[in-house]
Enzyme design. Sequence first.
Site, PDB file in Angstrom:
ATOM      1  N   ASP A 116       0.780  -1.172   0.001  1.00 22.91           N
ATOM      2  CA  ASP A 116       0.021  -0.210   0.025  1.00 22.91           C
ATOM      3  C   ASP A 116       0.837   1.337  -0.075  1.00 22.91           C
ATOM      4  O   ASP A 116       2.027   1.316   0.641  1.00 22.91           O
ATOM      5  CB  ASP A 116      -0.964  -0.065   1.255  1.00 22.91           C
ATOM      6  CG  ASP A 116      -1.926   0.998   0.969  1.00 22.91           C
ATOM      7  OD1 ASP A 116      -2.304   1.330   0.194  1.00 22.91           O
ATOM      8  OD2 ASP A 116      -2.693   0.925   2.149  1.00 22.91           O
ATOM      9  N   GLY A 117       0.255   2.237  -0.499  1.00 21.89           N
ATOM     10  CA  GLY A 117       1.098   3.683  -0.345  1.00 21.89           C
ATOM     11  C   GLY A 117       1.670   4.131  -1.665  1.00 21.89           C
ATOM     12  O   GLY A 117       2.435   5.192  -1.991  1.00 21.89           O
ATOM     13  N   ASN A 118       1.388   3.163  -2.792  1.00 24.44           N
ATOM     14  CA  ASN A 118       1.998   3.844  -4.092  1.00 24.44           C
ATOM     15  C   ASN A 118       1.621   5.272  -4.544  1.00 24.44           C
ATOM     16  O   ASN A 118       2.411   6.142  -5.072  1.00 24.44           O
ATOM     17  CB  ASN A 118       1.581   2.953  -5.308  1.00 24.44           C
ATOM     18  CG  ASN A 118       2.073   1.528  -5.217  1.00 24.44           C
ATOM     19  OD1 ASN A 118       2.903   1.272  -4.216  1.00 24.44           O
ATOM     20  ND2 ASN A 118       1.749   0.638  -6.093  1.00 24.44           N
ATOM     21  N   GLY A 119       0.037   5.350  -4.392  1.00 22.56           N
ATOM     22  CA  GLY A 119      -0.447   6.690  -4.519  1.00 22.56           C
ATOM     23  C   GLY A 119       0.109   7.913  -3.998  1.00 22.56           C
ATOM     24  O   GLY A 119       0.622   9.155  -4.425  1.00 22.56           O
ATOM     25  N   ARG A 120       0.339   7.588  -2.654  1.00 21.42           N
ATOM     26  CA  ARG A 120       0.873   8.830  -1.581  1.00 21.42           C
ATOM     27  C   ARG A 120       2.383   8.944  -2.070  1.00 21.42           C
ATOM     28  O   ARG A 120       2.819   9.950  -2.026  1.00 21.42           O
ATOM     29  CB  ARG A 120       0.648   8.293  -0.245  1.00 21.42           C
ATOM     30  CG  ARG A 120      -0.834   8.503   0.365  1.00 21.42           C
ATOM     31  CD  ARG A 120      -1.320   7.946   1.634  1.00 21.42           C
ATOM     32  NE  ARG A 120      -1.489   6.494   1.308  1.00 21.42           N
ATOM     33  CZ  ARG A 120      -1.545   5.448   2.061  1.00 21.42           C
ATOM     34  NH1 ARG A 120      -1.315   5.922   3.313  1.00 21.42           N
ATOM     35  NH2 ARG A 120      -1.904   4.322   1.908  1.00 21.42           N
TER      36      ARG A 120
ATOM     37  N   SER B  84     -10.219  -7.315  -5.511  1.00 20.74           N
ATOM     38  CA  SER B  84     -11.562  -7.308  -6.475  1.00 20.74           C
ATOM     39  C   SER B  84     -12.251  -5.916  -6.150  1.00 20.74           C
ATOM     40  O   SER B  84     -13.304  -5.880  -6.840  1.00 20.74           O
ATOM     41  CB  SER B  84     -12.437  -8.683  -5.855  1.00 20.74           C
ATOM     42  OG  SER B  84     -12.527  -8.446  -4.287  1.00 20.74           O
TER      43      SER B  84
ATOM     44  N   ASN C 207     -10.479  -3.111  -6.430  1.00 17.28           N
ATOM     45  CA  ASN C 207      -9.877  -2.205  -7.319  1.00 17.28           C
ATOM     46  C   ASN C 207     -10.276  -1.935  -8.466  1.00 17.28           C
ATOM     47  O   ASN C 207     -10.234  -0.866  -9.200  1.00 17.28           O
ATOM     48  CB  ASN C 207      -8.295  -2.586  -7.617  1.00 17.28           C
ATOM     49  CG  ASN C 207      -7.607  -2.602  -6.255  1.00 17.28           C
ATOM     50  OD1 ASN C 207      -6.500  -3.442  -6.006  1.00 17.28           O
ATOM     51  ND2 ASN C 207      -7.702  -1.759  -5.129  1.00 17.28           N
TER      52      ASN C 207
ATOM     53  N   ARG D 232     -11.465   1.706  -9.432  1.00 17.88           N
ATOM     54  CA  ARG D 232     -10.595   2.943  -9.729  1.00 17.88           C
ATOM     55  C   ARG D 232     -10.843   3.446 -11.105  1.00 17.88           C
ATOM     56  O   ARG D 232     -11.444   2.434 -11.997  1.00 17.88           O
ATOM     57  CB  ARG D 232      -9.215   2.129  -9.724  1.00 17.88           C
ATOM     58  CG  ARG D 232      -9.021   1.929  -8.012  1.00 17.88           C
ATOM     59  CD  ARG D 232      -7.128   1.996  -7.766  1.00 17.88           C
ATOM     60  NE  ARG D 232      -7.083   1.522  -6.342  1.00 17.88           N
ATOM     61  CZ  ARG D 232      -6.151   1.923  -5.708  1.00 17.88           C
ATOM     62  NH1 ARG D 232      -4.890   2.050  -6.572  1.00 17.88           N
ATOM     63  NH2 ARG D 232      -6.037   1.732  -4.420  1.00 17.88           N
TER      64      ARG D 232
ATOM     65  N   SER E  71      -8.320  -5.217   4.558  1.00 17.46           N
ATOM     66  CA  SER E  71      -8.668  -5.011   3.180  1.00 17.46           C
ATOM     67  C   SER E  71      -9.138  -6.349   2.558  1.00 17.46           C
ATOM     68  O   SER E  71      -8.775  -6.265   1.451  1.00 17.46           O
ATOM     69  CB  SER E  71      -7.852  -4.242   2.467  1.00 17.46           C
ATOM     70  OG  SER E  71      -7.658  -2.849   3.154  1.00 17.46           O
TER      71      SER E  71
ATOM     72  N   GLU F 269       1.325 -13.603  12.387  1.00 20.75           N
ATOM     73  CA  GLU F 269       1.713 -12.436  12.979  1.00 20.75           C
ATOM     74  C   GLU F 269       1.525 -11.184  11.938  1.00 20.75           C
ATOM     75  O   GLU F 269       1.788 -11.626  10.668  1.00 20.75           O
ATOM     76  CB  GLU F 269       3.103 -12.545  13.245  1.00 20.75           C
ATOM     77  CG  GLU F 269       3.339 -13.583  14.346  1.00 20.75           C
ATOM     78  CD  GLU F 269       2.789 -13.513  15.706  1.00 20.75           C
ATOM     79  OE1 GLU F 269       3.050 -12.161  16.111  1.00 20.75           O
ATOM     80  OE2 GLU F 269       2.361 -14.540  16.093  1.00 20.75           O
TER      81      GLU F 269
HETATM   82  C1  FPP Z   1      -1.704   0.326  -3.319  1.00 22.85           C
HETATM   83  O1  FPP Z   1      -1.487   1.535  -3.376  1.00 22.85           O
HETATM   84  C2  FPP Z   1      -1.491  -0.592  -4.418  1.00 22.85           C
HETATM   85  C3  FPP Z   1      -2.135  -1.141  -5.524  1.00 22.85           C
HETATM   86  C4  FPP Z   1      -3.427  -1.185  -5.488  1.00 22.85           C
HETATM   87  C5  FPP Z   1      -1.323  -1.656  -6.692  1.00 22.85           C
HETATM   88  C6  FPP Z   1      -0.120  -2.810  -6.397  1.00 22.85           C
HETATM   89  C7  FPP Z   1       0.539  -2.816  -7.626  1.00 22.85           C
HETATM   90  C8  FPP Z   1       1.959  -2.725  -7.708  1.00 22.85           C
HETATM   91  C9  FPP Z   1       2.807  -2.685  -6.630  1.00 22.85           C
HETATM   92  C10 FPP Z   1       2.654  -2.790  -9.069  1.00 22.85           C
HETATM   93  C11 FPP Z   1       2.242  -3.932 -10.028  1.00 22.85           C
HETATM   94  C12 FPP Z   1       2.269  -5.115  -9.398  1.00 22.85           C
HETATM   95  C13 FPP Z   1       3.097  -6.100  -9.898  1.00 22.85           C
HETATM   96  C14 FPP Z   1       2.568  -7.478  -9.351  1.00 22.85           C
HETATM   97  C15 FPP Z   1       3.957  -5.964 -11.039  1.00 22.85           C
HETATM   98  P1  FPP Z   1      -2.643   2.653  -3.604  1.00 22.85           P
HETATM   99  O2  FPP Z   1      -2.193   3.120  -5.012  1.00 22.85           O
HETATM  100  O3  FPP Z   1      -3.682   2.427  -3.155  1.00 22.85           O
HETATM  101  O4  FPP Z   1      -1.700   3.816  -2.545  1.00 22.85           O
HETATM  102  P2  FPP Z   1      -2.423   4.985  -2.030  1.00 22.85           P
HETATM  103  O5  FPP Z   1      -3.582   4.441  -0.911  1.00 22.85           O
HETATM  104  O6  FPP Z   1      -1.405   5.842  -1.541  1.00 22.85           O
HETATM  105  O7  FPP Z   1      -3.420   5.727  -2.912  1.00 22.85           O
END
Ligand code: FPP
Length: 246
Positions: free
Chosen positions: A26-30, A72, A74, A77, A202, A213
């Site tokens: 989690d946290g790609n967007g942030r 499921s 996602n 988005r 989630s 754990e």
């Molecule tokens: C959650 O961060 C992340 C996801 C919903 C997607 C995860 C995908 C990857 C790590 C990349 C591709 C995967 C593979 C297996 C190659 P978020 O976008 O919800 O973060 P946020 O809460 O900060 O917006």
Amino acid sequence: MRAKAAPAPTVPAPQDVPRHVAIIMDGNGRWASRRKLPRIAGHKAGADAVRRTVRAAREMGIDCLTLYAFSSENWKRPEQEIADLTALLKHFIQNDLDEFHANNVRLRVIGDYRAFDASAVTMVEEALERTAANTGATLVIALNYGSQNELTRAAQAVARRVEAGELSADAITGETLAAELDTADLPPLDLLIRTSGEQRLSNFLLWQVAYAELYFTDLFWPDFDADALATACTAFAGRQRRYGGL
Ligand code: FPP
């Protein structure tokens, strides 16, 4: 004067390494928005973190690594973000599968990946087939996965066996249900990690997490690396697992 380098986290001794680790990435967007970048940049950096973490897990001797790549939920988005995530998944299979295969890593998927576009489905199926006989470690990618849906499908499968007269309702045990889950052939879950400071499950591995754990880190997923994994595993090694006993 040079600043002292932070001490490297101690890698747990082989007997303390969890056998099955799952991660809610989690946290790609942030991560992206802190850098004033589009969300896709965060997902791309997240895919780099996936690559690093799979390598690190293998080196540490983790038998099974399960990554929550697409839930499921996602699908809610924006279309563009779904397309970007699908493209990253395909890119990952295209570019990284050779390395994993060479390292004897078996790829598994949980969830109904057939909901993705036809070329993604073909790529996933080819990757599953190609690595099916590998015995070194297992990389499980959760795609279009939701635990409540998985449990519902498992209950339906058990009910069908009862209807067919194969099984009586009284004979149903936890093992009967577990055998119908997408994770049936995987080792029990030892450690669940969630990044980005959020502390919830989630809809991920709700049954499997029963005696796992839990470990939460404030790091955003794109910042996760071998040291972060070692730190989580060291914390795991320090936990006392009692499974309800004393
Ligand atoms: C959650 O961060 C992340 C996801 C919903 C997607 C995860 C995908 C990857 C790590 C990349 C591709 C995967 C593979 C297996 C190659 P978020 O976008 O919800 O973060 P946020 O809460 O900060 O917006």
